[in-house]
Design a protein around this motif. Structure first.
Motif, PDB file in Angstrom:
ATOM      1  N   TYR A 126      10.968  -5.370  18.637  1.00 54.30           N
ATOM      2  CA  TYR A 126      10.908  -4.042  19.245  1.00 54.30           C
ATOM      3  C   TYR A 126      10.659  -2.966  18.192  1.00 54.30           C
ATOM      4  O   TYR A 126       9.768  -2.122  18.347  1.00 54.30           O
ATOM      5  N   TYR A 127      11.425  -2.974  17.110  1.00 51.83           N
ATOM      6  CA  TYR A 127      11.271  -1.941  16.093  1.00 51.83           C
ATOM      7  C   TYR A 127       9.947  -2.071  15.341  1.00 51.83           C
ATOM      8  O   TYR A 127       9.340  -1.055  14.984  1.00 51.83           O
ATOM      9  N   GLU A 128       9.484  -3.270  15.123  1.00 49.84           N
ATOM     10  CA  GLU A 128       8.186  -3.422  14.481  1.00 49.84           C
ATOM     11  C   GLU A 128       7.067  -2.853  15.349  1.00 49.84           C
ATOM     12  O   GLU A 128       6.132  -2.238  14.838  1.00 49.84           O
ATOM     13  N   GLN A 129       7.173  -3.043  16.656  1.00 52.35           N
ATOM     14  CA  GLN A 129       6.172  -2.477  17.559  1.00 52.35           C
ATOM     15  C   GLN A 129       6.216  -0.954  17.549  1.00 52.35           C
ATOM     16  O   GLN A 129       5.172  -0.285  17.532  1.00 52.35           O
ATOM     17  N   GLN A 130       7.420  -0.373  17.585  1.00 48.52           N
ATOM     18  CA  GLN A 130       7.567   1.087  17.571  1.00 48.52           C
ATOM     19  C   GLN A 130       7.043   1.685  16.263  1.00 48.52           C
ATOM     20  O   GLN A 130       6.358   2.706  16.267  1.00 48.52           O
ATOM     21  N   ILE A 131       7.369   1.045  15.164  1.00 41.20           N
ATOM     22  CA  ILE A 131       6.903   1.536  13.863  1.00 41.20           C
ATOM     23  C   ILE A 131       5.390   1.409  13.760  1.00 41.20           C
ATOM     24  O   ILE A 131       4.711   2.304  13.254  1.00 41.20           O
ATOM     25  N   ARG A 132       4.852   0.317  14.267  1.00 44.88           N
ATOM     26  CA  ARG A 132       3.396   0.101  14.220  1.00 44.88           C
ATOM     27  C   ARG A 132       2.659   1.179  15.021  1.00 44.88           C
ATOM     28  O   ARG A 132       1.574   1.609  14.631  1.00 44.88           O
ATOM     29  N   LEU A 133       3.248   1.640  16.128  1.00 40.57           N
ATOM     30  CA  LEU A 133       2.613   2.706  16.912  1.00 40.57           C
ATOM     31  C   LEU A 133       2.551   4.007  16.127  1.00 40.57           C
ATOM     32  O   LEU A 133       1.558   4.738  16.196  1.00 40.57           O
ATOM     33  N   LEU A 134       3.625   4.321  15.398  1.00 43.21           N
ATOM     34  CA  LEU A 134       3.681   5.590  14.672  1.00 43.21           C
ATOM     35  C   LEU A 134       3.003   5.526  13.301  1.00 43.21           C
ATOM     36  O   LEU A 134       2.450   6.521  12.839  1.00 43.21           O
ATOM     37  N   ASP A 135       3.080   4.379  12.641  1.00 46.00           N
ATOM     38  CA  ASP A 135       2.498   4.234  11.308  1.00 46.00           C
ATOM     39  C   ASP A 135       1.886   2.836  11.173  1.00 46.00           C
ATOM     40  O   ASP A 135       2.568   1.891  10.784  1.00 46.00           O
ATOM     41  N   PRO A 136       0.604   2.704  11.491  1.00 45.79           N
ATOM     42  CA  PRO A 136      -0.040   1.389  11.425  1.00 45.79           C
ATOM     43  C   PRO A 136      -0.088   0.813  10.005  1.00 45.79           C
ATOM     44  O   PRO A 136      -0.278  -0.383   9.830  1.00 45.79           O
ATOM     45  N   GLU A 137       0.107   1.642   8.986  1.00 41.50           N
ATOM     46  CA  GLU A 137       0.070   1.179   7.606  1.00 41.50           C
ATOM     47  C   GLU A 137       1.393   0.605   7.116  1.00 41.50           C
ATOM     48  O   GLU A 137       1.467   0.085   6.013  1.00 41.50           O
ATOM     49  N   GLN A 138       2.438   0.721   7.923  1.00 42.15           N
ATOM     50  CA  GLN A 138       3.739   0.167   7.521  1.00 42.15           C
ATOM     51  C   GLN A 138       3.720  -1.348   7.759  1.00 42.15           C
ATOM     52  O   GLN A 138       3.459  -1.803   8.861  1.00 42.15           O
ATOM     53  N   PRO A 139       3.974  -2.142   6.719  1.00 39.50           N
ATOM     54  CA  PRO A 139       3.892  -3.602   6.884  1.00 39.50           C
ATOM     55  C   PRO A 139       5.066  -4.157   7.693  1.00 39.50           C
ATOM     56  O   PRO A 139       6.186  -3.643   7.618  1.00 39.50           O
ATOM     57  N   ARG A 140       4.771  -5.185   8.471  1.00 44.44           N
ATOM     58  CA  ARG A 140       5.829  -5.906   9.175  1.00 44.44           C
ATOM     59  C   ARG A 140       6.516  -6.839   8.198  1.00 44.44           C
ATOM     60  O   ARG A 140       6.020  -7.088   7.110  1.00 44.44           O
ATOM     61  N   ARG A 141       7.657  -7.369   8.586  1.00 41.26           N
ATOM     62  CA  ARG A 141       8.353  -8.304   7.702  1.00 41.26           C
ATOM     63  C   ARG A 141       7.522  -9.556   7.446  1.00 41.26           C
ATOM     64  O   ARG A 141       7.544 -10.108   6.362  1.00 41.26           O
ATOM     65  N   ALA A 142       6.758  -9.957   8.451  1.00 42.76           N
ATOM     66  CA  ALA A 142       5.893 -11.126   8.268  1.00 42.76           C
ATOM     67  C   ALA A 142       4.811 -10.832   7.227  1.00 42.76           C
ATOM     68  O   ALA A 142       4.448 -11.706   6.439  1.00 42.76           O
ATOM     69  N   ASP A 143       4.301  -9.592   7.215  1.00 43.87           N
ATOM     70  CA  ASP A 143       3.306  -9.218   6.216  1.00 43.87           C
ATOM     71  C   ASP A 143       3.890  -9.275   4.806  1.00 43.87           C
ATOM     72  O   ASP A 143       3.224  -9.725   3.873  1.00 43.87           O
ATOM     73  N   VAL A 144       5.111  -8.827   4.668  1.00 45.64           N
ATOM     74  CA  VAL A 144       5.774  -8.854   3.367  1.00 45.64           C
ATOM     75  C   VAL A 144       6.038 -10.296   2.939  1.00 45.64           C
ATOM     76  O   VAL A 144       5.811 -10.667   1.791  1.00 45.64           O
ATOM     77  N   ARG A 145       6.479 -11.108   3.867  1.00 44.08           N
ATOM     78  CA  ARG A 145       6.794 -12.512   3.566  1.00 44.08           C
ATOM     79  C   ARG A 145       5.533 -13.274   3.133  1.00 44.08           C
ATOM     80  O   ARG A 145       5.594 -14.163   2.289  1.00 44.08           O
ATOM     81  N   GLU A 146       4.384 -12.940   3.717  1.00 42.68           N
ATOM     82  CA  GLU A 146       3.140 -13.644   3.415  1.00 42.68           C
ATOM     83  C   GLU A 146       2.514 -13.239   2.082  1.00 42.68           C
ATOM     84  O   GLU A 146       1.639 -13.938   1.582  1.00 42.68           O
ATOM     85  N   GLN A 147       2.967 -12.129   1.509  1.00 42.17           N
ATOM     86  CA  GLN A 147       2.403 -11.660   0.248  1.00 42.17           C
ATOM     87  C   GLN A 147       2.763 -12.610  -0.889  1.00 42.17           C
ATOM     88  O   GLN A 147       3.881 -13.082  -0.976  1.00 42.17           O
ATOM     89  N   SER A 148       1.797 -12.875  -1.745  1.00 39.25           N
ATOM     90  CA  SER A 148       2.074 -13.659  -2.946  1.00 39.25           C
ATOM     91  C   SER A 148       1.868 -12.749  -4.148  1.00 39.25           C
ATOM     92  O   SER A 148       0.908 -12.009  -4.227  1.00 39.25           O
ATOM     93  N   ILE A 149       2.819 -12.842  -5.044  1.00 37.94           N
ATOM     94  CA  ILE A 149       2.766 -11.957  -6.232  1.00 37.94           C
ATOM     95  C   ILE A 149       2.644 -12.826  -7.463  1.00 37.94           C
ATOM     96  O   ILE A 149       3.214 -13.838  -7.618  1.00 37.94           O
TER      97      ILE A 149
END
Length: 149
Positions: A126-149
């Motif tokens: 729910y919160y990821e959907q709400q945040i995505r509506l207001l700020d599409p550039e804010q990464p979801r937790r899945a986006d952060v988890r998929e990042q390799s550094i």
């Protein structure tokens, strides 16, 4: 900052705190195992549980503050704070329910455990959907988890 830069920054922030979060989780598990083996819950075990929950909450709070610092709008910052607060609550609740269930020998509490885990995923979505509506550039937790550094 674009979405990928934010995700990389959050991933680096999380990696700095990984060792302490794992240590706190192990302290909590060890406390639960000792309480189960002893069959009673002593003050020292209670202090271990409270200490690990408080410090885990503090680390979670610091991560939310870091995520908030990257959001441009006040509404997004408010939603990020709520998201992290509810995620922490629903992260701790199942572990406490499981502990009480095992300690008291009440398997029916398993239903509450399942409901708490399901609620965690629903709140996160729910919160990821709400945040995505207001700020599409804010990464979801899945986006952060998929990042390799």
């Amino acid at each position: 900052m674009d979405k990928q830069e934010r995700a990389i920054a959050l991933k680096r922030h999380q990696q700095k705190r990984n060792r302490s979060q794992i240590s706190l989780a192990l302290l909590l598990v060890l406390t639960f195992i000792l309480a189960y083996q002893i069959g009673q819950f002593y003050i020292g075990l209670g202090i271990g549980v409270i200490l690990s929950i408080v410090v885990t909450g503090w680390l979670h709070y610091k991560e939310s503050q870091f995520a908030r610092s990257m959001a441009p709008e006040a509404n997004v910052k408010r939603l990020i704070s709520r998201q992290y607060m509810w995620t922490f609550l629903f992260m701790m609740l199942p572990s406490l329910i499981l502990f009480v269930m095992v300690l008291l020998g009440r398997p029916l509490l398993g239903l509450f455990f399942i409901v708490a885990v399901a609620a965690q995923y629903m709140v996160q979505w729910y919160y990821e959907q709400q945040i995505r509506l207001l700020d599409p550039e804010q990464p979801r937790r899945a986006d952060v988890r998929e990042q390799s550094i």
